[in-house]
Write a protein that holds these residues in place. Structure first.
Motif, short mmCIF file in Angstrom:
data_model
loop_
_atom_site.label_atom_id
_atom_site.label_comp_id
_atom_site.label_asym_id
_atom_site.label_seq_id
_atom_site.Cartn_x
_atom_site.Cartn_y
_atom_site.Cartn_z
N VAL A 83 -6.00 -32.44 -24.91
CA VAL A 83 -5.78 -32.01 -23.52
C VAL A 83 -4.28 -32.00 -23.25
CG1 VAL A 83 -6.15 -32.54 -21.09
CG2 VAL A 83 -7.98 -32.93 -22.74
N ARG A 84 -3.76 -30.83 -22.92
CA ARG A 84 -2.33 -30.71 -22.64
C ARG A 84 -2.12 -30.84 -21.13
NH1 ARG A 84 0.32 -26.18 -26.42
NH2 ARG A 84 -0.57 -26.83 -28.39
N ASP A 85 -2.24 -32.05 -20.64
CA ASP A 85 -2.18 -32.18 -19.19
C ASP A 85 -0.76 -32.01 -18.66
OD1 ASP A 85 -1.95 -35.22 -20.10
OD2 ASP A 85 -1.19 -35.07 -18.06
N GLU A 86 -0.68 -31.31 -17.57
CA GLU A 86 0.60 -31.03 -16.90
C GLU A 86 0.24 -30.96 -15.43
OE1 GLU A 86 3.88 -30.25 -17.79
OE2 GLU A 86 4.44 -28.36 -16.87
N ASP A 87 0.16 -32.11 -14.81
CA ASP A 87 -0.45 -32.16 -13.50
C ASP A 87 0.33 -33.10 -12.60
OD1 ASP A 87 -2.29 -32.70 -11.35
OD2 ASP A 87 -3.86 -31.86 -12.60
N GLN B 81 -3.74 -27.91 -17.03
CA GLN B 81 -3.13 -27.92 -18.36
C GLN B 81 -1.82 -27.12 -18.40
OE1 GLN B 81 -5.55 -28.20 -21.69
NE2 GLN B 81 -7.42 -28.55 -20.54
N CYS B 82 -0.99 -27.45 -19.37
CA CYS B 82 0.35 -26.85 -19.41
C CYS B 82 0.32 -25.46 -20.04
CB CYS B 82 1.32 -27.74 -20.16
SG CYS B 82 1.28 -27.51 -21.93
N ALA B 83 1.40 -24.74 -19.78
CA ALA B 83 1.51 -23.39 -20.36
C ALA B 83 2.69 -23.35 -21.32
CB ALA B 83 1.69 -22.38 -19.23
N ASN B 84 3.02 -24.51 -21.86
CA ASN B 84 4.17 -24.58 -22.77
C ASN B 84 3.72 -24.54 -24.22
OD1 ASN B 84 5.79 -25.02 -20.49
ND2 ASN B 84 5.43 -27.22 -20.61
N GLU B 85 4.68 -24.44 -25.09
CA GLU B 85 4.42 -24.52 -26.53
C GLU B 85 5.48 -25.42 -27.15
OE1 GLU B 85 2.20 -23.76 -28.70
OE2 GLU B 85 0.88 -22.76 -27.26
N CYS B 86 5.59 -26.64 -26.60
CA CYS B 86 6.65 -27.54 -27.07
C CYS B 86 6.59 -27.69 -28.59
CB CYS B 86 6.51 -28.91 -26.43
SG CYS B 86 6.65 -28.87 -24.65
N ILE B 87 7.75 -27.66 -29.20
CA ILE B 87 7.74 -27.70 -30.67
C ILE B 87 7.27 -29.06 -31.18
CG2 ILE B 87 9.46 -25.87 -30.91
CD1 ILE B 87 11.53 -27.90 -31.58
N PHE B 88 7.40 -30.08 -30.34
CA PHE B 88 7.03 -31.42 -30.80
C PHE B 88 5.69 -31.88 -30.21
CE2 PHE B 88 9.88 -31.58 -27.17
CZ PHE B 88 9.04 -32.15 -26.24
N CYS B 89 4.96 -30.97 -29.58
CA CYS B 89 3.76 -31.38 -28.84
C CYS B 89 2.84 -32.23 -29.71
CB CYS B 89 3.00 -30.16 -28.34
SG CYS B 89 1.53 -30.64 -27.41
N PHE B 90 2.43 -33.37 -29.15
CA PHE B 90 1.59 -34.29 -29.93
C PHE B 90 0.25 -33.66 -30.29
CE2 PHE B 90 -0.84 -38.00 -31.08
CZ PHE B 90 0.10 -38.72 -31.80
N THR C 107 5.35 -34.46 -16.55
CA THR C 107 5.14 -33.01 -16.51
C THR C 107 6.50 -32.35 -16.73
OG1 THR C 107 5.64 -32.60 -14.18
CG2 THR C 107 3.40 -33.34 -14.70
N THR C 108 6.47 -31.07 -17.10
CA THR C 108 7.74 -30.37 -17.31
C THR C 108 8.17 -29.59 -16.08
OG1 THR C 108 6.67 -28.37 -18.14
CG2 THR C 108 7.20 -30.09 -19.76
N LEU C 109 7.28 -29.45 -15.12
CA LEU C 109 7.49 -28.65 -13.90
C LEU C 109 7.71 -27.18 -14.20
CD1 LEU C 109 9.87 -30.85 -11.64
CD2 LEU C 109 7.39 -30.75 -11.59
S1 SF4 Z 1 1.22 -31.03 -23.51
FE1 SF4 Z 1 3.28 -31.68 -23.08
S2 SF4 Z 1 4.30 -31.68 -25.06
FE2 SF4 Z 1 2.42 -30.46 -25.29
S3 SF4 Z 1 3.05 -28.34 -24.92
FE3 SF4 Z 1 2.37 -29.18 -22.97
S4 SF4 Z 1 4.21 -29.96 -21.97
FE4 SF4 Z 1 4.66 -29.66 -24.13
#
Ligand code: SF4
Length: 482
Positions: free
Chosen positions: A122-126, A99-108, A137-139
């Motif tokens: 599930v915030r997959d980032e794989d 899972q990702c460690a981001n907090e994207c402002i537009f995250c679905f 993924t955002t890398l």
């Molecule tokens: S799941 Fe995707 S959009 Fe949501 S916070 Fe993670 S990288 Fe950003």
């Protein structure tokens, strides 16, 4: 995005080996007495973390030793030879996404109603899923091990959410600091190692549009052909996205963006021989601008990101009306090695067999001239589909109806077919006409017959007095071509 079942990601990731889910009768694996629920822990002494490792470590090997952990806890070693290229006859558990460690402002995930099915959170980032299924993924939190793995196992192409090459803007969008947002070294390393990349920009008005978008597209195009293409898709806000930093996409914004990006597309076609930067279909539809021609999309590199889907569908539909035949793969339709499956899905991927779960194909003889039924779709695509179906009805004396289903579950800007839910269908159930109903296949989970709001497919069927069939665009085309 490919959606996965929710399982305890952390514990699964730490558990060594890969679990067998099926063994084909008469296969080599059956001969070796490997059974479902066995875990293959090592291949030729090397640790197996998932089925990608298994594939990688068995590729080309004819003399093999498997270390297998039985469900009883017993570990055994199986030494054997196989013929070159001989299949094992094994099916594996799916990869549990990191899972990702981001907090994207537009995250679905932030735009989901609280009762949405768990897998939607599930915030997959794989990077494995990026390779196997084309998930972006955002890398930004990729580990050294993962970087090495991409290169060593040639997990190419990778799909990267770049959003902006301006670092400040990228960090702002991802909700992380600039150090974490900066992936320039990682991109360089991947490109230097001949890993192909497809990029994505989620376009947020007043944040990464205009000059920032132009810079992003130019920066990425400078790496063509290793950066193969870039999709620019508009941010879609549900009624639950209340972040004040976000501005909704308007028709005027779409028209402006089309004009700005068109200039770059022309330049890229002239200098690179490809459009390179593709705008999502929604931008054209919302802006009331004609969808570009088939040539614009080349081999549709971003079709599963909603880029070129409408053009591809129109091309196939027109062919049916003219010839009542399904176009060949090269005619802008069946782009995948797996017909009916995401173009980005690799051969190595474990693809859930939803057909087995829903088993709702229309009868083969349904495509006769007496055809009388209703096709349900999202509000965005409905006007386009209605026009096509009208021509089809005129050509073949059929009585098909297209019904736009408003998305009340997510609300906001969400008007795509793939996000319709059980309750949305329930709201229009009294309006369908004819002997059957067709719903978009993608509204049903890929590995389980349930809809996005948790309604089961059986319950959905019970809402209608006539049979309900789930078809994707290719399935609808096949059905109508019969
Ligand atoms: S799941 Fe995707 S959009 Fe949501 S916070 Fe993670 S990288 Fe950003």
């Amino acid at each position: 995005m490919y959606e996965f079942a929710v399982t305890p990601a952390v514990t699964q990731l730490r558990r060594p080996g890969v679990t067998i889910t099926e063994v084909s009768p008469g296969s080599l694996a059956e001969e070796l007495e490997i059974t479902p629920n066995d875990r293959i822990v090592r291949v030729n002494g090397r640790t197996v973390r998932d089925y990608l490792d298994f594939r990688f470590q068995t590729a080309g090997e004819t003399e093999l030793t498997f270390q297998v952990k039985k469900p009883t806890g017993q570990t055994i070693e199986i030494e054997f030879d196989r013929d070159e290229g001989e299949d094992f006859g094994l099916m594996f558990e799916q990869i549990v996404p990191r899972q990702c460690a981001n907090e994207c402002i537009f995250c679905f995930c932030k735009g989901n109603p609280e009762d949405a099915r768990p897998s939607l959170f599930v915030r997959d980032e794989d990077i494995r899923l990026s390779f196997l299924y084309g998930n972006y993924t955002t890398l930004s939190s990729i580990t050294e091990d993962e970087m090495k793995r991409i290169v060593e196992q040639r997990l190419s192409p990778q799909y990267v959410s770049v959003h902006a090459t301006d670092l400040k803007t990228r960090a702002y969008l991802l909700g992380v600091d600039e150090k974490r947002a900066d992936i320039s070294d990682k991109l360089k390393r991947l490109l230097d190692n001949d890993i192909e990349l497809h990029a994505q920009v989620v376009l947020c008005p007043e944040i990464n549009d205009g000059a920032i978008l132009e810079k992003t597209l130019r920066d990425l195009a400078a790496h063509y052909p290793k950066v193969v293409s870039t999709a620019v898709v508009p941010v879609a806000l549900t009624r639950y996205n209340t972040d004040e930093r976000l501005t909704r996409v308007t028709p005027e914004f779409c028209r402006r963006t089309i004009k700005e990006v068109e200039k770059l597309q022309k330049e890229f076609r002239r200098t690179l021989g490809t459009t390179f930067a593709f705008l999502g279909d929604e931008i054209y539809i919302k802006g009331g601008v004609e969808i570009p021609s088939r040539r614009h999309y080349g081999n549709y590199p971003q079709i599963e990101d909603g880029v070129g889907m409408v053009r591809a569908f129109l091309g196939k539909f027109e062919r049916i009306v003219r010839h009542r035949s399904v176009p060949p793969a090269s005619a802008g339709g069946a782009y995948s090695a797996h017909p009916g499956v995401n173009i980005r899905v690799q051969r190595e991927a474990v693809v859930p067999t939803k057909d087995r779960l829903t088993a709702s194909r229309p009868p083969a003889n349904a495509g006769g001239t007496d055809l009388f039924g209703t096709v349900l779709t999202g509000e965005m695509f409905a006007p386009i589909l209605s026009e096509q179906v009208k021509e089809y009805n005129e050509a073949f004396s059929t009585r098909l109806h297209v019904l736009a289903v408003p998305n009340t579950y997510f609300g906001g800007d969400v008007s795509v077919a793939g996000l319709l839910t059980g309750q949305d269908y329930r709201a229009i159930a009294g309006k369908v006409k004819g002997d059957f109903v067709i719903i978009p296949k993608h509204t049903i989970k890929s590995d389980e017959p349930i809809l996005l709001d948790g309604m089961s497919f059986d319950e959905l069927k019970s809402l209608f007095a006539v049979p309900v069939y789930d078809l994707d665009a290719d399935g609808l085309i096949d059905f109508l071509a019969k």
